[in-house]
Scaffold this active site. Structure first.
Site, PDB file in Angstrom:
ATOM      1  N   ASP A  16       0.863  -1.166   0.000  1.00 60.77           N
ATOM      2  CA  ASP A  16       0.000   0.000   0.000  1.00 60.77           C
ATOM      3  C   ASP A  16       0.910   1.230   0.000  1.00 60.77           C
ATOM      4  O   ASP A  16       2.050   1.165   0.467  1.00 60.77           O
ATOM      5  CB  ASP A  16      -0.880  -0.031   1.252  1.00 60.77           C
ATOM      6  N   ALA A  17       0.418   2.348  -0.479  1.00 57.78           N
ATOM      7  CA  ALA A  17       1.257   3.550  -0.552  1.00 57.78           C
ATOM      8  C   ALA A  17       1.061   4.467   0.646  1.00 57.78           C
ATOM      9  O   ALA A  17       2.008   4.742   1.402  1.00 57.78           O
ATOM     10  CB  ALA A  17       0.973   4.310  -1.848  1.00 57.78           C
ATOM     11  N   TYR A  18      -0.159   4.950   0.835  1.00 57.15           N
ATOM     12  CA  TYR A  18      -0.414   6.024   1.791  1.00 57.15           C
ATOM     13  C   TYR A  18      -0.495   5.485   3.218  1.00 57.15           C
ATOM     14  O   TYR A  18      -1.379   4.713   3.553  1.00 57.15           O
ATOM     15  CB  TYR A  18      -1.684   6.778   1.399  1.00 57.15           C
ATOM     16  N   ARG A  47      -7.417  12.503   6.968  1.00 57.48           N
ATOM     17  CA  ARG A  47      -7.168  11.103   6.626  1.00 57.48           C
ATOM     18  C   ARG A  47      -8.398  10.236   6.882  1.00 57.48           C
ATOM     19  O   ARG A  47      -8.765   9.387   6.058  1.00 57.48           O
ATOM     20  CB  ARG A  47      -5.978  10.590   7.445  1.00 57.48           C
ATOM     21  N   SER A 123      -2.484   0.802  -4.735  1.00 57.18           N
ATOM     22  CA  SER A 123      -3.031   1.884  -3.924  1.00 57.18           C
ATOM     23  C   SER A 123      -4.388   2.340  -4.416  1.00 57.18           C
ATOM     24  O   SER A 123      -4.696   2.270  -5.605  1.00 57.18           O
ATOM     25  CB  SER A 123      -2.049   3.069  -3.963  1.00 57.18           C
ATOM     26  N   ASN A 124      -5.177   2.864  -3.469  1.00 53.42           N
ATOM     27  CA  ASN A 124      -6.415   3.548  -3.826  1.00 53.42           C
ATOM     28  C   ASN A 124      -6.155   4.838  -4.583  1.00 53.42           C
ATOM     29  O   ASN A 124      -7.060   5.367  -5.232  1.00 53.42           O
ATOM     30  CB  ASN A 124      -7.223   3.867  -2.563  1.00 53.42           C
TER      31      ASN A 124
END
Length: 225
Positions: A16-18, A47, A123-124
């Site tokens: 995942d990125a964030y 967030r 990622s989203n």
């Protein structure tokens, strides 16, 4: 030197990125002086709503680019924290395009690639924001793929979102180790059939007992230990 479990049974490692590779709070931290004493509260609300909007749309069978949700979430956060000057909005959004990578990220990615494993982001985030973030963090050369959920038209934890990684990497799902700092994302990855590792950076209590990670680490360094 042999890789530790579960890497010893993997062909690819997908992140995942964030919150996992990129510090989602670094945008507000960069402008903390202008935001003022409610900086952490603003960042937490931003967030929280960003994620909430993605879940609601996915459950409703709808989709909007994650950047749109990021803008809407910031607008909500500014409305909830009226003491913060709304004039910081443009600066915060610009900073979100170039979030700081966590300190251990580049070395971890280099080690994994040196061991012959494929590395990728799933990622989203939409394609444009991911491209900007990866470029700003100088991670592009350390990744085999940067995958947005855009082609699936939905967000994690929908199986169609996770489908993108095995399809692009040419690796069976059970040979993919998936890392996320989001426990809900780890639950989704476990249900899908990835080998999930939870990067519990902030020491959160566990949940989703029926969809457990195979390991829990505090930072990516722990993956190689």
């Amino acid at each position: 030197m042999p890789l530790p479990a579960p890497l010893d049974r993997a062909d690819a490692v997908v992140f995942d990125a964030y919150g996992t590779l990129l510090d989602v709070h670094s945008a507000v931290q960069r402008h903390a002086g202008a935001v003022g004493p409610e900086a952490q509260g603003l960042s937490d609300t931003w967030r929280q709503k960003q994620l909430e909007y993605s879940w609601v749309l996915a459950l409703a069978g709808r989709y909007a680019p994650f950047w749109t949700l990021t803008e809407r979430a910031l607008d909500f956060a500014l409305a909830k924290h009226p003491k913060v000057d709304p004039g910081v909005r443009a600066d915060l959004l610009e900073a979100y395009k170039a979030l700081d990578a966590y300190e251990e990220v580049p070395a971890t990615l280099r080690h994994l690639r040196g061991a012959g494993l494929k590395t990728a982001i799933l990622s989203n985030g939409d394609t444009a924001m991911l491209d900007a973030a990866v470029t700003a963090a100088d991670l592009g050369g350390l990744l085999d793929a940067v995958l947005s959920v855009d082609p699936a038209g939905t967000f994690k934890t929908a199986p169609a979102a996770y489908d993108l990684a095995p399809a692009r990497l040419g690796v069976a799902r059970e040979r993919i180790v998936f890392l996320s700092s989001n426990r809900w994302d780890i639950a989704g990855a476990a249900a899908y059939g990835f080998t999930p590792v939870w990067v519990n950076r902030t020491g959160q209590p566990d949940e989703y007992p029926d969809l457990a990670p195979v390991r829990v680490i505090r930072s990516l360094d722990g993956l190689l230990a």
